[in-house]
Write a protein that holds these residues in place. Structure first.
Motif, PDB file in Angstrom:
ATOM      1  N   GLY A  62       0.822  -1.212   0.000  1.00 10.78           N
ATOM      2  CA  GLY A  62       0.000   0.000   0.000  1.00 10.78           C
ATOM      3  C   GLY A  62       0.853   1.257   0.000  1.00 10.78           C
ATOM      4  N   ALA A  63       1.928   1.229   0.763  1.00  5.84           N
ATOM      5  CA  ALA A  63       2.843   2.383   0.797  1.00  5.84           C
ATOM      6  C   ALA A  63       3.523   2.568  -0.560  1.00  5.84           C
ATOM      7  CB  ALA A  63       3.888   2.195   1.893  1.00  5.84           C
ATOM      8  N   VAL A  64       3.934   1.468  -1.172  1.00  4.29           N
ATOM      9  CA  VAL A  64       4.560   1.551  -2.501  1.00  4.29           C
ATOM     10  C   VAL A  64       3.566   2.112  -3.508  1.00  4.29           C
ATOM     11  CG1 VAL A  64       5.481   0.164  -4.413  1.00  4.29           C
ATOM     12  CG2 VAL A  64       6.257  -0.267  -2.070  1.00  4.29           C
ATOM     13  N   GLU A  65       2.312   1.661  -3.438  1.00  3.45           N
ATOM     14  CA  GLU A  65       1.277   2.167  -4.352  1.00  3.45           C
ATOM     15  C   GLU A  65       1.043   3.655  -4.142  1.00  3.45           C
ATOM     16  OE1 GLU A  65      -2.388   0.025  -4.537  1.00  3.45           O
ATOM     17  OE2 GLU A  65      -1.381  -1.906  -4.715  1.00  3.45           O
ATOM     18  N   ALA A  66       0.991   4.089  -2.891  1.00  2.08           N
ATOM     19  CA  ALA A  66       0.757   5.513  -2.601  1.00  2.08           C
ATOM     20  C   ALA A  66       1.905   6.361  -3.132  1.00  2.08           C
ATOM     21  CB  ALA A  66       0.577   5.724  -1.103  1.00  2.08           C
ATOM     22  N   VAL A  67       3.135   5.914  -2.904  1.00  3.13           N
ATOM     23  CA  VAL A  67       4.302   6.661  -3.403  1.00  3.13           C
ATOM     24  C   VAL A  67       4.291   6.695  -4.925  1.00  3.13           C
ATOM     25  CG1 VAL A  67       6.828   6.613  -3.554  1.00  3.13           C
ATOM     26  CG2 VAL A  67       5.716   6.283  -1.349  1.00  3.13           C
ATOM     27  N   ALA A  68       4.006   5.556  -5.552  1.00  2.01           N
ATOM     28  CA  ALA A  68       3.955   5.505  -7.022  1.00  2.01           C
ATOM     29  C   ALA A  68       2.866   6.430  -7.557  1.00  2.01           C
ATOM     30  CB  ALA A  68       3.724   4.072  -7.492  1.00  2.01           C
ATOM     31  N   ALA A  69       1.714   6.460  -6.905  1.00  2.00           N
ATOM     32  CA  ALA A  69       0.611   7.316  -7.351  1.00  2.00           C
ATOM     33  C   ALA A  69       1.017   8.781  -7.302  1.00  2.00           C
ATOM     34  CB  ALA A  69      -0.626   7.078  -6.484  1.00  2.00           C
ATOM     35  N   VAL A  70       1.669   9.184  -6.219  1.00  4.01           N
ATOM     36  CA  VAL A  70       2.089  10.582  -6.076  1.00  4.01           C
ATOM     37  C   VAL A  70       3.181  10.906  -7.093  1.00  4.01           C
ATOM     38  CG1 VAL A  70       3.232  12.218  -4.526  1.00  4.01           C
ATOM     39  CG2 VAL A  70       1.377  10.771  -3.676  1.00  4.01           C
ATOM     40  N   ILE A  71       4.142  10.020  -7.259  1.00  3.67           N
ATOM     41  CA  ILE A  71       5.234  10.268  -8.218  1.00  3.67           C
ATOM     42  C   ILE A  71       4.685  10.390  -9.637  1.00  3.67           C
ATOM     43  CG2 ILE A  71       7.240   9.195  -9.332  1.00  3.67           C
ATOM     44  CD1 ILE A  71       8.049   8.189  -6.527  1.00  3.67           C
ATOM     45  N   PHE A  72       3.818   9.468 -10.032  1.00  3.18           N
ATOM     46  CA  PHE A  72       3.267   9.546 -11.385  1.00  3.18           C
ATOM     47  C   PHE A  72       2.379  10.776 -11.559  1.00  3.18           C
ATOM     48  CE2 PHE A  72       4.468   5.033 -11.932  1.00  3.18           C
ATOM     49  CZ  PHE A  72       5.128   5.166 -13.144  1.00  3.18           C
ATOM     50  N   GLY A  73       1.648  11.165 -10.530  1.00  7.63           N
ATOM     51  CA  GLY A  73       0.854  12.391 -10.600  1.00  7.63           C
ATOM     52  C   GLY A  73       1.743  13.607 -10.804  1.00  7.63           C
ATOM     53  N   ALA A  74       2.883  13.640 -10.101  1.00  6.64           N
ATOM     54  CA  ALA A  74       3.827  14.754 -10.242  1.00  6.64           C
ATOM     55  C   ALA A  74       4.475  14.754 -11.624  1.00  6.64           C
ATOM     56  CB  ALA A  74       4.886  14.678  -9.150  1.00  6.64           C
ATOM     57  N   ILE A  75       4.828  13.587 -12.117  1.00  8.06           N
ATOM     58  CA  ILE A  75       5.429  13.497 -13.462  1.00  8.06           C
ATOM     59  C   ILE A  75       4.440  14.003 -14.503  1.00  8.06           C
ATOM     60  CG2 ILE A  75       6.160  11.870 -15.262  1.00  8.06           C
ATOM     61  CD1 ILE A  75       7.438  10.207 -12.967  1.00  8.06           C
ATOM     62  N   ARG A  76       3.199  13.542 -14.415  1.00  6.99           N
ATOM     63  CA  ARG A  76       2.204  13.984 -15.395  1.00  6.99           C
ATOM     64  C   ARG A  76       1.953  15.479 -15.280  1.00  6.99           C
ATOM     65  NH1 ARG A  76      -0.424   9.730 -13.349  1.00  6.99           N
ATOM     66  NH2 ARG A  76      -2.027  11.110 -12.526  1.00  6.99           N
ATOM     67  N   ALA A  77       1.921  16.005 -14.060  1.00  9.20           N
ATOM     68  CA  ALA A  77       1.708  17.445 -13.873  1.00  9.20           C
ATOM     69  C   ALA A  77       2.816  18.245 -14.549  1.00  9.20           C
ATOM     70  CB  ALA A  77       1.638  17.787 -12.387  1.00  9.20           C
ATOM     71  N   ALA A  78       4.032  17.727 -14.503  1.00 10.93           N
ATOM     72  CA  ALA A  78       5.154  18.427 -15.139  1.00 10.93           C
ATOM     73  C   ALA A  78       5.064  18.400 -16.659  1.00 10.93           C
ATOM     74  CB  ALA A  78       6.474  17.802 -14.677  1.00 10.93           C
ATOM     75  N   THR A  79       4.332  17.451 -17.219  1.00 11.62           N
ATOM     76  CA  THR A  79       4.226  17.351 -18.680  1.00 11.62           C
ATOM     77  C   THR A  79       3.062  18.151 -19.247  1.00 11.62           C
ATOM     78  OG1 THR A  79       2.819  15.373 -18.653  1.00 11.62           O
ATOM     79  CG2 THR A  79       5.213  15.019 -18.629  1.00 11.62           C
ATOM     80  N   VAL A  80       2.189  18.644 -18.363  1.00  8.17           N
ATOM     81  CA  VAL A  80       1.028  19.416 -18.809  1.00  8.17           C
ATOM     82  C   VAL A  80       1.481  20.831 -19.169  1.00  8.17           C
ATOM     83  CG1 VAL A  80      -1.168  20.427 -18.054  1.00  8.17           C
ATOM     84  CG2 VAL A  80      -0.608  18.065 -17.455  1.00  8.17           C
ATOM     85  N   ARG A  81       0.996  21.322 -20.293  1.00  5.68           N
ATOM     86  CA  ARG A  81       1.302  22.699 -20.712  1.00  5.68           C
ATOM     87  C   ARG A  81       0.402  23.649 -19.921  1.00  5.68           C
ATOM     88  NH1 ARG A  81      -0.741  25.910 -25.361  1.00  5.68           N
ATOM     89  NH2 ARG A  81       0.675  27.666 -25.478  1.00  5.68           N
ATOM     90  N   VAL A  82       1.007  24.664 -19.293  1.00  4.40           N
ATOM     91  CA  VAL A  82       0.265  25.666 -18.518  1.00  4.40           C
ATOM     92  C   VAL A  82       0.666  27.040 -19.028  1.00  4.40           C
ATOM     93  CG1 VAL A  82      -0.146  26.620 -16.217  1.00  4.40           C
ATOM     94  CG2 VAL A  82       0.212  24.153 -16.487  1.00  4.40           C
ATOM     95  N   TRP A  83      -0.317  27.919 -19.290  1.00  2.53           N
ATOM     96  CA  TRP A  83      -0.035  29.263 -19.778  1.00  2.53           C
ATOM     97  C   TRP A  83      -1.118  30.220 -19.305  1.00  2.53           C
ATOM     98  CZ3 TRP A  83      -2.447  25.505 -22.495  1.00  2.53           C
ATOM     99  CH2 TRP A  83      -3.622  25.839 -23.165  1.00  2.53           C
ATOM    100  N   MET A  84      -0.827  31.498 -19.483  1.00  3.54           N
ATOM    101  CA  MET A  84      -1.786  32.540 -19.108  1.00  3.54           C
ATOM    102  C   MET A  84      -2.175  33.325 -20.356  1.00  3.54           C
ATOM    103  SD  MET A  84      -1.486  35.690 -16.400  1.00  3.54           S
ATOM    104  CE  MET A  84      -0.559  34.691 -15.307  1.00  3.54           C
ATOM    105  N   ASP A  85      -3.472  33.592 -20.483  1.00  2.00           N
ATOM    106  CA  ASP A  85      -3.918  34.383 -21.631  1.00  2.00           C
ATOM    107  C   ASP A  85      -3.837  35.875 -21.305  1.00  2.00           C
ATOM    108  OD1 ASP A  85      -6.159  34.975 -20.075  1.00  2.00           O
ATOM    109  OD2 ASP A  85      -7.541  33.747 -21.255  1.00  2.00           O
ATOM    110  N   GLU A  86      -4.245  36.707 -22.252  1.00  2.00           N
ATOM    111  CA  GLU A  86      -4.161  38.163 -22.089  1.00  2.00           C
ATOM    112  C   GLU A  86      -5.031  38.679 -20.951  1.00  2.00           C
ATOM    113  OE1 GLU A  86      -5.383  36.791 -25.109  1.00  2.00           O
ATOM    114  OE2 GLU A  86      -3.355  36.536 -25.844  1.00  2.00           O
ATOM    115  N   ALA A  87      -6.102  37.948 -20.622  1.00  2.00           N
ATOM    116  CA  ALA A  87      -7.015  38.365 -19.560  1.00  2.00           C
ATOM    117  C   ALA A  87      -6.519  37.948 -18.174  1.00  2.00           C
ATOM    118  CB  ALA A  87      -8.407  37.780 -19.809  1.00  2.00           C
ATOM    119  N   GLY A  88      -5.400  37.218 -18.125  1.00  2.00           N
ATOM    120  CA  GLY A  88      -4.851  36.782 -16.844  1.00  2.00           C
ATOM    121  C   GLY A  88      -5.391  35.457 -16.348  1.00  2.00           C
TER     122      GLY A  88
END
Length: 162
Positions: A62-88
């Motif tokens: 269970g601990a390994v699964e929880a760590v893997a879930a958080v790590i993969f969530g962080a990896i995917r978050a880093a691959t998502v494109r994030v930007w701001m438009d002209e309206a902020g």
């Protein structure tokens, strides 16, 4: 509900989440955080997450699964494109790398599932609910944090006086 039906329903929800991530969406949204929290709570309280007959093994896995879930969530978050438009307004959109990270996340979960089965742990949907809820929640929170950081940086730059 039958475990097979539960598993299919959970996987359908995960596919829907991935599909939505591939679309352009505002980073400031709380709905997905509530859904992931509900999945985590259901995973914990439906039982079967911890096996009393194999306590040390089930806690360790269970601990390994929880760590893997958080790590993969962080990896995917880093691959998502994030930007701001002209309206902020800050926006996000998953990339092909995000999709590949989802596939790697799924492969790790399948591997952990088979490892648990090989170690004699019972097969339940609780672990799947917990894993998917935790990994989706981690990704959502980190993408929202990136959006807030963009907004804060713009506010600081706008307030800078020479």
């Amino acid at each position: 509900m039958d475990p097979t039906q539960s598993t299919l329903l959970i996987l359908a929800a995960a596919v829907f989440v991935v599909y939505r991530q591939m679309m352009t969406r505002p980073t400031a949204r709380n709905g997905i955080v509530y859904v992931s929290a509900a999945m985590i709570v259901l995973g914990v309280f439906t039982g079967g997450l911890i096996d009393g007959d194999h306590l040390a093994v089930s806690l360790g896995l269970g601990a390994v699964e929880a760590v893997a879930a958080v790590i993969f969530g962080a990896i995917r978050a880093a691959t998502v494109r994030v930007w701001m438009d002209e309206a902020g307004v800050t926006w996000s959109k998953a990339t092909l790398l995000t999709l590949l990270a989802w596939l790697a996340s799924l492969a790790s979960r399948v591997g952990l599932y088979f490892a648990g089965a090989a170690l004699g742990l019972p097969v339940t949907t609780s672990g799947l609910l917990f894993f998917i809820g935790l990994t989706i929640g981690t990704q959502a929170l980190l993408v929202a944090r990136r959006g807030r950081a963009l907004s804060a940086a713009t506010v600081r730059a706008d307030n800078f006086v020479e």
